[in-house]
Write an enzyme that holds these catalytic residues in place. Sequence first.
Site, mmCIF file in Angstrom:
data_model
loop_
_atom_site.group_PDB
_atom_site.id
_atom_site.type_symbol
_atom_site.label_atom_id
_atom_site.label_comp_id
_atom_site.label_asym_id
_atom_site.label_seq_id
_atom_site.Cartn_x
_atom_site.Cartn_y
_atom_site.Cartn_z
ATOM 1 N N ASP A 161 0.762 -1.272 -0.011
ATOM 2 C CA ASP A 161 0.021 0.023 -0.074
ATOM 3 C C ASP A 161 0.716 1.277 -0.139
ATOM 4 O O ASP A 161 1.878 1.053 0.147
ATOM 5 C CB ASP A 161 -0.909 0.133 1.311
ATOM 6 N N GLU B 76 2.497 5.197 -3.990
ATOM 7 C CA GLU B 76 2.500 6.159 -5.180
ATOM 8 C C GLU B 76 3.810 6.867 -5.289
ATOM 9 O O GLU B 76 3.956 7.393 -6.269
ATOM 10 C CB GLU B 76 1.136 7.025 -4.982
ATOM 11 N N ASP C 17 -8.971 3.100 -1.881
ATOM 12 C CA ASP C 17 -9.898 3.568 -0.747
ATOM 13 C C ASP C 17 -11.203 4.090 -1.351
ATOM 14 O O ASP C 17 -11.459 5.199 -1.568
ATOM 15 C CB ASP C 17 -9.198 4.347 0.099
#
Length: 922
Positions: free
Chosen positions: A421, A424, A573
Amino acid sequence: MFFECLCLLSLGATLSFAQQNCPGYTASNIQQSATGLTADLTLAGEACNVYGFDLTNLTLTVEYQSGNRLHVLIQDQNQSVYQVPTDIFPGPESLPSASASNSNLRFAFTQSPFSFAVARSNGETLFNTSGNPLVFENQYLNVRTSLPDSPNLYGLGEHSDPFRLNTTNYTRTIWNRDSYGIPAGTNLYGAHPIYVEHRGGSGTHGVVFVNSNGIEVKINDTQGQYLEYNTLGGVFDFYFLAGPSPVEVSQQIAEVVGLPANIPYGGLGFHQCRYGYRDIYEVAGVVYNYSQAGIALETMWTDIDYMFRRYVMTVDPDRFPMAKVRELVNYLHAHQQKYTVMVDPAVAYQPNTGYGALDSGIQQDIFLKTSNGSLYTGVVWPGPTVFPDWFSPNAQTYWTGQFDSFFSSETGIDIDYLWIDMNEAANFCNWPCSDPQGYAEENNFPPDPPPVRNSSPIALPGFPADFQPPSSSARVKRQDNAGLRMGLSGRDLINPPYQIRNAAGSLSNKTINTDLVHYNGLVEYDTHNLYGTMMSNHSRNAMLSRRPQERTLVITRSTFLGAGTYVAHWLGDNISDWPHYRISIAQMLAFSAFFSLPITGSDVCGFGGNTTELLCARWMMLGAFYPFYRNHNELGSVSQEAYRWESVAESARRAIDIRYRMLDYFYTAVYEQTVDGTPSLNPMFYVYPNDSNTFGIDLQYFWGSSVLISPVTEENGTSVDIYLPQDIFYDWNNGFTPVQGSGTTVTLYNVDFQTIPIHIKGGSVLPLRARSANTTTELRKQPFQIVIAPGTDGTASGSLYIDDGISLEQAAISYISFSWDGSNFSMNGTYDYSTGVNISQIILLGQRSAPSGAITGDQYFPVAYNSTSQVASVNVSIPLTGDSSMRFGQVASYIGNAFALGTNLYLAATALLLILVAAQNL
Ligand SMILES: *[C@@H]1O[C@H](CO)[C@@H](O)[C@H](O)[C@H]1NC(C)=O
Ligand SMILES: *[C@@H]1O[C@H](CO)[C@@H](O)[C@H](O)[C@H]1NC(C)=O
Ligand SMILES: *[C@@H]1O[C@H](CO)[C@@H](O)[C@H](O)[C@H]1NC(C)=O
Ligand SMILES: *[C@@H]1O[C@H](CO)[C@@H](O)[C@H](O)[C@H]1NC(C)=O
Ligand SMILES: *[C@@H]1O[C@H](CO)[C@@H](O)[C@H](O)[C@H]1NC(C)=O
Ligand SMILES: *[C@@H]1O[C@H](CO)[C@@H](O)[C@H](O)[C@H]1NC(C)=O
Ligand SMILES: *[C@@H]1O[C@H](CO)[C@@H](O)[C@H](O)[C@H]1NC(C)=O
C-alpha cells in the site's frame, strides 16, 4: 512499399497555446526500409519555448513490429532526455516476419511541417496529427490526434470516470496519487496511458503511450474532435495496435506491456480484511465467526494494526504478539485457510533505537537521499519515515532480507499472500515538508493504538486452549530484523512551467519530492509513476524467495504499465455508497481488458464511511464476480463482515456458492489471459462488437466470456433494467431457463437481496464444480458438472484448465476443450494433471423435448428432463483422463419460442432429430 503523403487538411480545431505558437518540425534524411523508416526532425522555425525550451534535433523511428503493431518513437537526437528504463518496461520485440508490406497498419507523414498518421491498410485513419505542430520541449511535450465525431474511447487509467470516456471538455490526469475516496475527474493510484477506440463494425484499435512523466490527456470536440497528450517529459513512444476485434486489441496490449502473472488458485477465494481490528484475538474471532456462520473464508487479512506503532517489519507486542500471530497462522493453515498482511514502503525514521528495518536499510544504503546526502524524510503512518530507493542496487537484497526474517515460516509471520500500500508513494506531509517531526506530532502519527485488551478470555472453540488475551501486557522485545537516458539537467523539477491538474496540488505535494535523485541518477520527477510498480516487482521477488516453488499473489495499490506481469491490484480506498459500488465495474473492466492486469476488485461493502445492510448484501454478491473478492473496511466504520446481518450472510453464502462452483471456469479464463492476453472479464461490447447499444454499458459485464453479470445497481432496488443483445441466454437463477434476447432492455423484477442476475450466453460450455466447499482446497476435491448452453446455431464450446493451483512451474497440466455439435458432446485435450475427480453430470440446456438417453462408448445413460426449464441432465462418471464423447438421442431443436422474453422468436433452422440406437448397444 510506399509511404504516401496523406496530406490531410487541418481540421481547423482550436489549437492550444503551444500549438498556435510553436513552429513544429521538418523531416529530413528519410531512410526507408522494409520494416520501417527513420528520419531526422529539425525544429521548423524559431523556438516557441512555451513551457521550457524546444529541442532542436529529434529523430523519428518507425517500426512495423508485427502484422498488427506499429512502433513510433520520436526522441531527442542525443538521447539525453529521460526514457522509461527498459529493465522496468522492456517493451515488445519485433517479429522476424514483420514488415511494412504485411502489416495491417500504414504509417504516413508529411515532411513539413512534420505530421504523421496511422491508418488501417484499407485506408481508414486511426491517428492523425496533421494540423497540429508537434511540441517537444525539455519539460513539455504535446501531440494531438484528430478523431471521428463522438468516438467510443476507453482506458487512460487509473480513474473512476465513466467507462466510455467523455469526449467533450475532458481532462485525464495521470500522476499516481494517494486518492482517498477515488473521486471522479481526478488522478488516482495508477498510470496506464493506454486507450482503446472502438468503431463498431469497422474495428477496434489501441494506442499505448510509454511515458512515466506526469501526463494530461485532453479530449475535446470544439471545432473537430481530438485527443491530445500533454506530458511533462520523456519522449513520444507510441505503440499502435490494429485489433481489429476488441479481444485482439487486448491481446496486442498484452504483447506490449507483458502477459499477466499466474496466480494461485486459492487467491480467487473469498478474503476478509479491515483496518481497525484491535488485536489478534479480534482477528481470530472474525475467523471463528465466519466459520460459525457457514460462510467460506479463504484468507484472513490484517491491515497496519498488527505493527508496532505502524513500523513496517514489526509486530505490536501487546496486541499482535508474534507468538500469537504465529498461532493464528498455524490455525488457519491447519484449516486450509490463508493469511495476508499489509506492508508499506516507508520505513519509520527512528535511528538508534534498534529498529532493524531502518538500520539495515541505512547500512545497505537503500533509502532515498536529498542533494546534501542526508536521508529524505516524509511522514507516513509511523510518523517521520524514509523511503526505499528501488533503483538502489541493494534494494532487492534489503527487501528480500526483511521478508526472509520478518515473514519467516520458522520464526515470523508465515503469510501466504502480500498486500502493499501507500506506494504512489504517499506522504502525508505537505510539500516542502520541512519539519516532518513537527508535522507528525501535530497530526498524531502514529495514531494511538486501541487500549490493550485486559478482559477475560474469549472462548473460541477449535482454537488452541491458550488463545486468549494475556493477563498482563508484558512487553515483548521488538523483532530484530538483522537482516543513459537519464533526463535533461536544468529543469525545474518541483514546479514545471506546465501544470498538470494534479488533485494533490503541486507535483511533489503528498508524495516524495520530485527533485530527489535516485541512486542511479534518475530523478523522481521522471520516475514517480514507477514507484509502486518497482515496489511490486521487489516484493514479488521477496515473496518468491520465501517460497521459491510457489506462485504468489501480491496486491498493490499503485501501478504502472505492465504491473500485471508482477502483481494484482485492489482499486483503493473507495467509499461505502452506491456510486462506488457501481463504478467498481468500470474500474475492474478497464484493468482486465485494457491494462493487462486481470486480478482486480474493489473493497466489498466499501472502505470509507458506513455501509448499510442492503448495500453490503448487494456488494457481497457483486464482489463474488470480481476477480479479487475481498470485504475491507476502514477504521471507525461500522463492522461489515458478512455475518453481521443475516441477510448479508445469506447473500454471501449464496454468492460464494456460485463463485466457487464456477471457479475453475474463471481460473481457466485467467489462465488463458496469462497465455495470450485474452481478457478474463469482458465489457459487453467485447462480446457484441457490432451492437452499438453495448458500447456504453458499464453496469453489466461478462465474467469470463460466457457468464453475463447484471447486478441490481440502485439503492434499495429490487428491480434492474438489463440489456440483452440479440442472442440466446440461460437464466442461472431460474433453473437455466432459456431467455431470448432481442437487442432491447428488459426489466427484471423482484430481485431479492440474496440474488444477483446471471445469464449464461448461448454457445458456451461451462465446467462447474458440482458442489461448493468451505475452502478452495476442498473445492478442488469436488466432481465436475458440465453445463452445455447451446447458441443460436445449436452448438457450444468451452474449455477447462487444471493445474495444482500452487506451483510456479507446473509438472503437469490438463487443458481440455469441450464442444457440442447439437447432438454430440465431446472433449479433447491434454490430461496430464491428475485431478482425482470425475465429471459427475452433464447438463444440457434449451431442450424443447427430452432426449431419450445418452450414450458413451457402450454405456447407456438415462436422461432426466425438466420441461419447464427445458433442461436435460445425465448423471455420468467420466474421468478427466482422456478424450471422450457422449451422444444424446432425440435431441430436439433446442431453441426456444415458448420462453422468449423479447419479440423475435427464433427457430433453429435445421435441427436433426437423432434417433438413438442406444438399446442395441446394451
Ligand atoms: C542539430 O543538428 C545539427 C546538424 O546535425 C547540428 O549542427 C546542430 O548543432 C544541432 N543542434 C543542437 C542544438 O544540438
Ligand atoms: C475544450 O474546448 C473549450 C473551448 O475551446 C475550452 O474552453 C476547454 O478548456 C477545452 N477543454 C479541455 C479539457 O481542453
Ligand atoms: C470544462 O470543464 C471545466 C472543469 O473540468 C469547467 O470548469 C469548464 O466550465 C468546462 N468548460 C466547458 C466549455 O464546458
Ligand atoms: C463526463 O460527462 C458527464 C456527462 O456529461 C459529466 O457529468 C461528468 O462530470 C463528466 N466527467 C468528467 C470527469 O469530465
Ligand atoms: C498540498 O495539499 C494540501 C492539502 O490538500 C493543500 O492544502 C496544499 O495547498 C497543497 N500544497 C501544494 C504546494 O500544492
Ligand atoms: C459510522 O458509524 C459510527 C458508529 O455509529 C459513527 O461513529 C461514525 O461517525 C459513522 N461514520 C460516518 C462517516 O458516518
Ligand atoms: C433505502 O432504505 C433505507 C432504509 O429503509 C432508507 O433510509 C433510505 O432512505 C432508502 N434510500 C432510498 C434511496 O430510497
